[in-house]
Motif scaffolding. Structure first.
Motif, PDB file in Angstrom:
ATOM      1  N   GLY A 125       3.066   7.928  -0.465  1.00  0.00           N
ATOM      2  CA  GLY A 125       3.838   8.343  -1.623  1.00  0.00           C
ATOM      3  C   GLY A 125       4.225   7.243  -2.579  1.00  0.00           C
ATOM      4  O   GLY A 125       5.017   7.481  -3.488  1.00  0.00           O
ATOM      5  N   ALA A 126       3.683   6.026  -2.415  1.00  0.00           N
ATOM      6  CA  ALA A 126       4.015   4.917  -3.308  1.00  0.00           C
ATOM      7  C   ALA A 126       2.802   4.008  -3.436  1.00  0.00           C
ATOM      8  O   ALA A 126       1.954   3.943  -2.540  1.00  0.00           O
ATOM      9  CB  ALA A 126       5.217   4.123  -2.784  1.00  0.00           C
ATOM     10  N   PHE A 127       2.710   3.295  -4.553  1.00  0.00           N
ATOM     11  CA  PHE A 127       1.597   2.380  -4.765  1.00  0.00           C
ATOM     12  C   PHE A 127       1.790   1.121  -3.928  1.00  0.00           C
ATOM     13  O   PHE A 127       2.882   0.555  -3.883  1.00  0.00           O
ATOM     14  CB  PHE A 127       1.469   2.021  -6.247  1.00  0.00           C
ATOM     15  CG  PHE A 127       0.773   3.063  -7.069  1.00  0.00           C
ATOM     16  CD1 PHE A 127      -0.609   3.138  -7.091  1.00  0.00           C
ATOM     17  CD2 PHE A 127       1.499   3.991  -7.794  1.00  0.00           C
ATOM     18  CE1 PHE A 127      -1.257   4.106  -7.835  1.00  0.00           C
ATOM     19  CE2 PHE A 127       0.868   4.960  -8.548  1.00  0.00           C
ATOM     20  CZ  PHE A 127      -0.522   5.026  -8.572  1.00  0.00           C
ATOM     21  N   SER A 128       0.717   0.701  -3.255  1.00  0.00           N
ATOM     22  CA  SER A 128       0.727  -0.486  -2.413  1.00  0.00           C
ATOM     23  C   SER A 128      -0.417  -1.397  -2.849  1.00  0.00           C
ATOM     24  O   SER A 128      -1.499  -0.920  -3.212  1.00  0.00           O
ATOM     25  CB  SER A 128       0.568  -0.115  -0.934  1.00  0.00           C
ATOM     26  OG  SER A 128       1.551   0.822  -0.542  1.00  0.00           O
ATOM     27  N   THR A 129      -0.176  -2.689  -2.804  1.00  0.00           N
ATOM     28  CA  THR A 129      -1.172  -3.673  -3.216  1.00  0.00           C
ATOM     29  C   THR A 129      -2.024  -4.065  -2.017  1.00  0.00           C
ATOM     30  O   THR A 129      -1.493  -4.486  -0.980  1.00  0.00           O
ATOM     31  CB  THR A 129      -0.494  -4.908  -3.814  1.00  0.00           C
ATOM     32  OG1 THR A 129       0.305  -4.503  -4.931  1.00  0.00           O
ATOM     33  CG2 THR A 129      -1.529  -5.916  -4.282  1.00  0.00           C
ATOM     34  N   ILE A 130      -3.344  -3.947  -2.175  1.00  0.00           N
ATOM     35  CA  ILE A 130      -4.307  -4.352  -1.150  1.00  0.00           C
ATOM     36  C   ILE A 130      -5.136  -5.484  -1.735  1.00  0.00           C
ATOM     37  O   ILE A 130      -5.898  -5.275  -2.690  1.00  0.00           O
ATOM     38  CB  ILE A 130      -5.224  -3.194  -0.722  1.00  0.00           C
ATOM     39  CG1 ILE A 130      -4.395  -1.994  -0.280  1.00  0.00           C
ATOM     40  CG2 ILE A 130      -6.163  -3.627   0.387  1.00  0.00           C
ATOM     41  CD1 ILE A 130      -3.561  -2.243   0.938  1.00  0.00           C
ATOM     42  N   GLY A 131      -4.967  -6.667  -1.181  1.00  0.00           N
ATOM     43  CA  GLY A 131      -5.655  -7.811  -1.757  1.00  0.00           C
ATOM     44  C   GLY A 131      -5.063  -8.165  -3.109  1.00  0.00           C
ATOM     45  O   GLY A 131      -3.873  -8.004  -3.364  1.00  0.00           O
ATOM     46  N   GLU A 132      -5.903  -8.656  -4.014  1.00  0.00           N
ATOM     47  CA  GLU A 132      -5.438  -9.046  -5.334  1.00  0.00           C
ATOM     48  C   GLU A 132      -5.899  -8.095  -6.433  1.00  0.00           C
ATOM     49  O   GLU A 132      -5.411  -8.172  -7.558  1.00  0.00           O
ATOM     50  CB  GLU A 132      -5.938 -10.462  -5.661  1.00  0.00           C
ATOM     51  CG  GLU A 132      -5.412 -11.536  -4.710  1.00  0.00           C
ATOM     52  CD  GLU A 132      -5.932 -12.912  -5.075  1.00  0.00           C
ATOM     53  OE1 GLU A 132      -6.761 -12.976  -6.008  1.00  0.00           O
ATOM     54  OE2 GLU A 132      -5.526 -13.892  -4.432  1.00  0.00           O
ATOM     55  N   ASP A 133      -6.855  -7.215  -6.134  1.00  0.00           N
ATOM     56  CA  ASP A 133      -7.479  -6.412  -7.179  1.00  0.00           C
ATOM     57  C   ASP A 133      -7.174  -4.924  -7.080  1.00  0.00           C
ATOM     58  O   ASP A 133      -7.467  -4.197  -8.028  1.00  0.00           O
ATOM     59  CB  ASP A 133      -9.004  -6.592  -7.147  1.00  0.00           C
ATOM     60  CG  ASP A 133      -9.403  -8.045  -7.323  1.00  0.00           C
ATOM     61  OD1 ASP A 133      -8.647  -8.766  -7.992  1.00  0.00           O
ATOM     62  OD2 ASP A 133     -10.451  -8.446  -6.792  1.00  0.00           O
TER      63      ASP A 133
END
Length: 482
Positions: A125-133
């Motif tokens: 339910g939320a945006f998560s950062t995977i790596g840098e891109d």
């Protein structure tokens, strides 16, 4: 402490179970996390220990023997009062030094584990950062290792850090192996959108984009940097739970100054947009103003404020000073100004609420350190006389009373904390109100136990009620005396 540790295990079991994380890492995390449980454990421990100890002494007639020897209850409690005072001071230093350091360690360790295990880094339910891109959002994770994803939305950044690619799919699957630094993300039944960069300047205003539908689409993510993460690396150190008293005081002052500046600038900006700062005493197109020199129309700030107040009180008569077409224009301009101001306020509302909540968090965290130490001292004076009154030791009735009183204290603390975070209650009062509620209870029980009286004197209560009704009906009182 053992019970609360198990509660923490169940709280974080979804993040650690089935993720191939070593037991050593889990044990280290629980070790770092355990000092955060002290604000819940210590008040309950003091309350339970005091009720059990003094209940056992009263049950075995030890207090009766003390009183027969001329030793009062207050004198018997004197040494324990000194011990509890030292315990309260030690609790404050523990909350001020050990708990922030433990929060710092546990937060960074948990963050590094999430980076090392991408499935843990993806929140529902939320945006998560995977790596840098990649920035990814999923509605639900399931499967044996949470590798199956529902309703996936991915924003992929270009080399310039711009968000030009958006990918949506109904389902997704994370596929990886321990021997490979490449993680495969298999997307099923979705759409691909990409903004195209126009080469000529004339075509940039057309905002061209490409759209495609796919049944399966595989994205390869390089995890070489993630797999080389040092679990002991410590980067994040600016949350309010990681600060001691001096750091919190400095942060509170900085936040107060910053918030005042932001709120003042925003208010002045909104005020200038309304046009109220340019209000004159007379409209410029009225006959009286046309012949007036420009320099005579300028007013001082005090006069402007008086004119604004007068115009706001009698706005209907003010607008009639203008011609009909100007009145229509002024009404349209006012409506547009109100709409734009409302839109600006709604857009800024989230940021302003975030600033208020962060400021309240810091004040609440500061006063909770003092309130915890004071709560241990107060709860001793609740438990010790209560144990002497009920005259029961062991793990039976004392355990029930201790847990009941602690739940009242704990729930009040939780509710007031939630109200204080969003500004519905003063954060200072939110940190202290649970302890202050226990203070009169401790005074009442101590006085009852010192006077060797029962918890509830029903005989005295009935006598007081009878005296009250006799005062209301003096006729019956005189007849009874005759």
């Amino acid at each position: 402490m053992f019970i609360f540790i198990f509660q923490a295990i169940w709280f974080f079991i979804d993040e650690f179970a089935g993720k191939d994380i070593d037991l050593e890492i889990v044990g280290k995390f629980l070790f770092y996390y355990s000092p955060n449980l002290i604000p819940n454990v210590l008040p309950l421990t003091v309350l339970l220990a005091s009720i059990m100890t003094f209940g056992a002494l009263a049950e075995n007639y030890e207090f009766a023997a003390m009183k027969a020897s001329g030793i009062s209850l207050s004198r018997a409690m004197r040494s324990l009062v000194v011990f509890i005072a030292f315990l309260s001071f030690g609790t404050f230093f523990f909350a001020n030094n050990v708990i922030p350091a433990a929060e710092y360690k546990s937060y960074n360790l948990r963050r590094n584990i999430a980076q090392m295990k991408p499935a843990m880094a993806i929140s529902e339910g939320a945006f998560s950062t995977i790596g840098e891109d990649f920035s990814m959002k999923v509605d639900q994770k399931h499967g044996p290792n949470d590798n199956l994803l529902d309703n996936v939305i991915i924003h992929q950044l270009s080399n310039g850090g711009l968000n030009r690619k958006v990918i949506k799919s109904v389902d997704g699957e994370l596929i990886g192996s321990e021997d490979s630094n490449i993680l495969q993300l298999k997307l099923i039944d979705g759409n691909y959108y990409q903004d195209m960069e126009a080469k000529s300047r004339d075509k940039r205003d057309n905002y061209p984009f490409a759209k495609a539908h796919f049944e399966t689409y595989t994205i390869f993510m390089d995890l070489s940097e993630l797999n080389n993460i040092d679990l002991e690396e410590e980067k994040v150190k600016n949350t309010f739970k990681m600060l001691n008293v001096s750091e919190l005081n400095y942060a509170i002052d900085s936040l107060a100054i910053d918030n005042e500046k932001v709120f003042t600038n925003f208010g002045e900006n909104i005020f200038k947009r309304t046009g109220a700062s340019n209000i004159q005493s007379k409209p410029r197109n009225s006959p009286e103003v046309k012949d007036t020199p420009k320099e005579d129309q300028e007013l001082s700030e005090v006069e402007k404020q008086e004119v604004r107040a007068m115009l706001l009180k009698n706005i209907d008569s003010t607008i009639t000073l203008y011609k009909d077409y100007r009145q229509s224009q002024m009404v349209d301009m006012a409506l547009n100004t109100v709409k734009n101001t409302k839109s600006t306020l709604e857009g800024k509302k989230w940021d302003l609420n975030r600033r208020i909540k962060l400021y309240n968090h810091h004040i609440l965290s500061l006063h909770q350190k003092y309130a915890l130490a004071f709560a241990c001292f107060i709860l001793f004076f609740v438990g010790a006389p209560l144990g002497a009154i009920i005259r029961k030791g062991g793990l039976g009735l004392p355990m029930v009373l201790a847990i009941g009183l602690f739940l009242i204290y704990h729930f009040i603390n939780i509710f007031t904390k939630n109200y204080a975070e969003d500004g519905s209650l003063s954060p200072v009062l939110g940190a202290w109100i649970a302890t202050l509620i226990m203070l009169p209870l401790g005074i009442f029980l101590t006085r009852r136990a010192t006077a060797d009286r029962a918890l509830f004197d029903t005989g005295g209560l009935l006598t007081a009620i009878g005296n009250f009704f006799r005062k209301l009906n003096p006729k019956k009182k005189s007849e009874a005396s005759n």
